[in-house]
Design a protein around this motif. Structure first.
Motif, PDB file in Angstrom:
ATOM      1  N   THR A   1       0.723  -0.819  -0.177  1.00 25.72           N
ATOM      2  CA  THR A   1      -0.231  -0.393   0.197  1.00 25.72           C
ATOM      3  C   THR A   1       1.165   1.443   0.152  1.00 25.72           C
ATOM      4  O   THR A   1       0.282   1.988  -0.670  1.00 25.72           O
ATOM      5  CB  THR A   1      -0.763   0.005   0.838  1.00 25.72           C
ATOM      6  N   ILE A   2       1.918   1.499   1.275  1.00 24.19           N
ATOM      7  CA  ILE A   2       3.040   2.816   1.380  1.00 24.19           C
ATOM      8  C   ILE A   2       3.571   2.314  -0.800  1.00 24.19           C
ATOM      9  O   ILE A   2       3.695   3.584  -1.429  1.00 24.19           O
ATOM     10  CB  ILE A   2       3.605   1.909   1.766  1.00 24.19           C
ATOM     11  N   LEU A   3       4.069   1.370  -1.210  1.00 25.25           N
ATOM     12  CA  LEU A   3       4.511   1.743  -2.351  1.00 25.25           C
ATOM     13  C   LEU A   3       3.332   1.973  -3.790  1.00 25.25           C
ATOM     14  O   LEU A   3       3.792   3.073  -4.318  1.00 25.25           O
ATOM     15  CB  LEU A   3       4.916   0.237  -2.770  1.00 25.25           C
ATOM     16  N   LEU A   4       2.388   1.669  -3.426  1.00 30.37           N
ATOM     17  CA  LEU A   4       1.267   1.966  -4.503  1.00 30.37           C
ATOM     18  C   LEU A   4       0.517   3.258  -3.923  1.00 30.37           C
ATOM     19  O   LEU A   4       0.800   4.068  -5.148  1.00 30.37           O
ATOM     20  CB  LEU A   4       0.144   1.546  -4.097  1.00 30.37           C
ATOM     21  N   VAL A   5       0.718   4.035  -3.023  1.00 26.24           N
ATOM     22  CA  VAL A   5       0.607   5.659  -3.005  1.00 26.24           C
ATOM     23  C   VAL A   5       1.367   6.479  -3.457  1.00 26.24           C
ATOM     24  O   VAL A   5       1.088   7.392  -3.863  1.00 26.24           O
ATOM     25  CB  VAL A   5       0.304   5.754  -1.104  1.00 26.24           C
ATOM     26  N   MET A   6       2.810   5.636  -3.664  1.00 25.84           N
ATOM     27  CA  MET A   6       3.941   6.617  -3.856  1.00 25.84           C
ATOM     28  C   MET A   6       3.726   6.812  -4.900  1.00 25.84           C
ATOM     29  O   MET A   6       3.966   7.926  -5.798  1.00 25.84           O
ATOM     30  CB  MET A   6       5.578   5.960  -2.733  1.00 25.84           C
ATOM     31  N   LEU A   7       4.179   5.700  -5.617  1.00 24.20           N
ATOM     32  CA  LEU A   7       3.854   5.321  -7.166  1.00 24.20           C
ATOM     33  C   LEU A   7       2.326   6.271  -7.801  1.00 24.20           C
ATOM     34  O   LEU A   7       2.574   6.981  -8.812  1.00 24.20           O
ATOM     35  CB  LEU A   7       3.497   4.166  -7.756  1.00 24.20           C
ATOM     36  N   ILE A   8       1.109   5.765  -7.196  1.00 21.65           N
ATOM     37  CA  ILE A   8       0.352   7.426  -7.879  1.00 21.65           C
ATOM     38  C   ILE A   8       0.831   8.684  -7.773  1.00 21.65           C
ATOM     39  O   ILE A   8       0.260   8.976  -8.462  1.00 21.65           O
ATOM     40  CB  ILE A   8      -0.925   6.451  -7.224  1.00 21.65           C
ATOM     41  N   VAL A   9       0.983   8.506  -6.488  1.00 16.04           N
ATOM     42  CA  VAL A   9       1.871  10.250  -5.974  1.00 16.04           C
ATOM     43  C   VAL A   9       2.474  10.801  -7.582  1.00 16.04           C
ATOM     44  O   VAL A   9       2.435  11.778  -7.904  1.00 16.04           O
ATOM     45  CB  VAL A   9       1.951  10.681  -4.966  1.00 16.04           C
ATOM     46  N   LYS A  10       3.923   9.885  -7.492  1.00 14.52           N
ATOM     47  CA  LYS A  10       4.721  10.159  -8.431  1.00 14.52           C
ATOM     48  C   LYS A  10       4.042  10.095 -10.335  1.00 14.52           C
ATOM     49  O   LYS A  10       4.979  10.981 -10.621  1.00 14.52           O
ATOM     50  CB  LYS A  10       5.501   9.494  -8.737  1.00 14.52           C
ATOM     51  N   MET A  11       3.059   9.316 -10.088  1.00 14.43           N
ATOM     52  CA  MET A  11       2.300   9.217 -11.448  1.00 14.43           C
ATOM     53  C   MET A  11       1.442  10.191 -11.439  1.00 14.43           C
ATOM     54  O   MET A  11       1.541  11.288 -12.767  1.00 14.43           O
ATOM     55  CB  MET A  11       1.313   7.731 -11.830  1.00 14.43           C
ATOM     56  N   ALA A  12       1.086  10.957 -10.561  1.00 12.47           N
ATOM     57  CA  ALA A  12       0.371  12.132 -10.708  1.00 12.47           C
ATOM     58  C   ALA A  12       0.919  13.547 -10.802  1.00 12.47           C
ATOM     59  O   ALA A  12       0.723  14.434 -11.504  1.00 12.47           O
ATOM     60  CB  ALA A  12      -1.104  12.206  -9.544  1.00 12.47           C
ATOM     61  N   GLY A  13       2.258  13.354 -10.467  1.00 10.18           N
ATOM     62  CA  GLY A  13       2.712  14.416 -10.652  1.00 10.18           C
ATOM     63  C   GLY A  13       3.207  14.601 -12.086  1.00 10.18           C
ATOM     64  O   GLY A  13       3.377  16.019 -12.677  1.00 10.18           O
ATOM     65  N   CYS A  14       3.024  13.850 -13.371  1.00 17.01           N
ATOM     66  CA  CYS A  14       3.114  13.756 -14.536  1.00 17.01           C
ATOM     67  C   CYS A  14       2.316  14.671 -15.263  1.00 17.01           C
ATOM     68  O   CYS A  14       2.340  15.176 -16.323  1.00 17.01           O
ATOM     69  CB  CYS A  14       3.144  12.322 -15.296  1.00 17.01           C
ATOM     70  N   CYS A  15       1.008  15.105 -14.132  1.00 24.57           N
ATOM     71  CA  CYS A  15       0.029  15.501 -14.759  1.00 24.57           C
ATOM     72  C   CYS A  15      -0.059  16.874 -14.954  1.00 24.57           C
ATOM     73  O   CYS A  15      -0.797  18.033 -14.836  1.00 24.57           O
ATOM     74  CB  CYS A  15      -1.206  14.948 -14.391  1.00 24.57           C
ATOM     75  N   LYS A  16       1.050  17.563 -14.135  1.00 29.46           N
ATOM     76  CA  LYS A  16       1.024  19.248 -13.707  1.00 29.46           C
ATOM     77  C   LYS A  16       1.268  19.228 -14.684  1.00 29.46           C
ATOM     78  O   LYS A  16       1.502  19.482 -16.109  1.00 29.46           O
ATOM     79  CB  LYS A  16       2.347  18.818 -13.193  1.00 29.46           C
ATOM     80  N   SER A  17       0.660  21.386 -15.134  1.00 29.41           N
ATOM     81  CA  SER A  17       1.108  21.816 -16.389  1.00 29.41           C
ATOM     82  C   SER A  17       2.487  21.917 -16.988  1.00 29.41           C
ATOM     83  O   SER A  17       2.399  22.297 -17.863  1.00 29.41           O
ATOM     84  CB  SER A  17      -0.047  23.202 -16.035  1.00 29.41           C
TER      85      SER A  17
END
Length: 123
Positions: free
Chosen positions: A47-63
């Motif tokens: 769960t910790i790894l998934l949350v970290m991965l999703i946060v990093k992937m969401a960072g790619c959606c920045k403007s």
């Protein structure tokens, strides 16, 4: 706040040590725990790894993100996400089989793990 490599290794080691300790107690029949309880350290770590991965992937959606520079990085993170979900599916199927919640054949339990291994060879 970022964790250093030594802290990540220590955290991984502690979760796996706790899992192995609980597994040995279960196998020696010293603890009448459910298999789903035995796998809790693994699932917390995942769960910790998934949350970290999703946060990093969401960072790619920045403007300000340039997709030309990070397309390989996105593909790698997507593969990590798929791999984590396949590992989770395997652990859940294994626990269900060990607790006799399902009568599926053991070969079907290992399908997510085989898919993970085959996908890792292709990558």
């Amino acid at each position: 706040m970022r964790m250093s490599l030594a802290q990540r290794v220590l955290l991984t080691w502690l979760f796996m040590l706790l899992f192995l300790f609980m597994l040995v107690l279960k196998l020696d029949e010293k603890a009448p725990w459910n298999c789903f309880l035995i796998f809790i350290p693994v699932w917390i770590f995942d769960t910790i790894l998934l949350v970290m991965l999703i946060v990093k992937m969401a960072g790619c959606c920045k403007s300000g993100f340039d997709p030309r520079n990070g397309s390989q990085n996105i593909k790698k993170k997507a593969w990590y996400l798929i791999a984590m979900l396949l590992k989770l599916a395997f652990c859940l199927a294994l626990c269900a089989k060990l607790q006799r919640f399902t009568t599926m054949k053991l070969a079907y339990v290992f399908i997510p793990l085989w898919a993970l291994l085959i996908g890792g060879m292709v990558e």
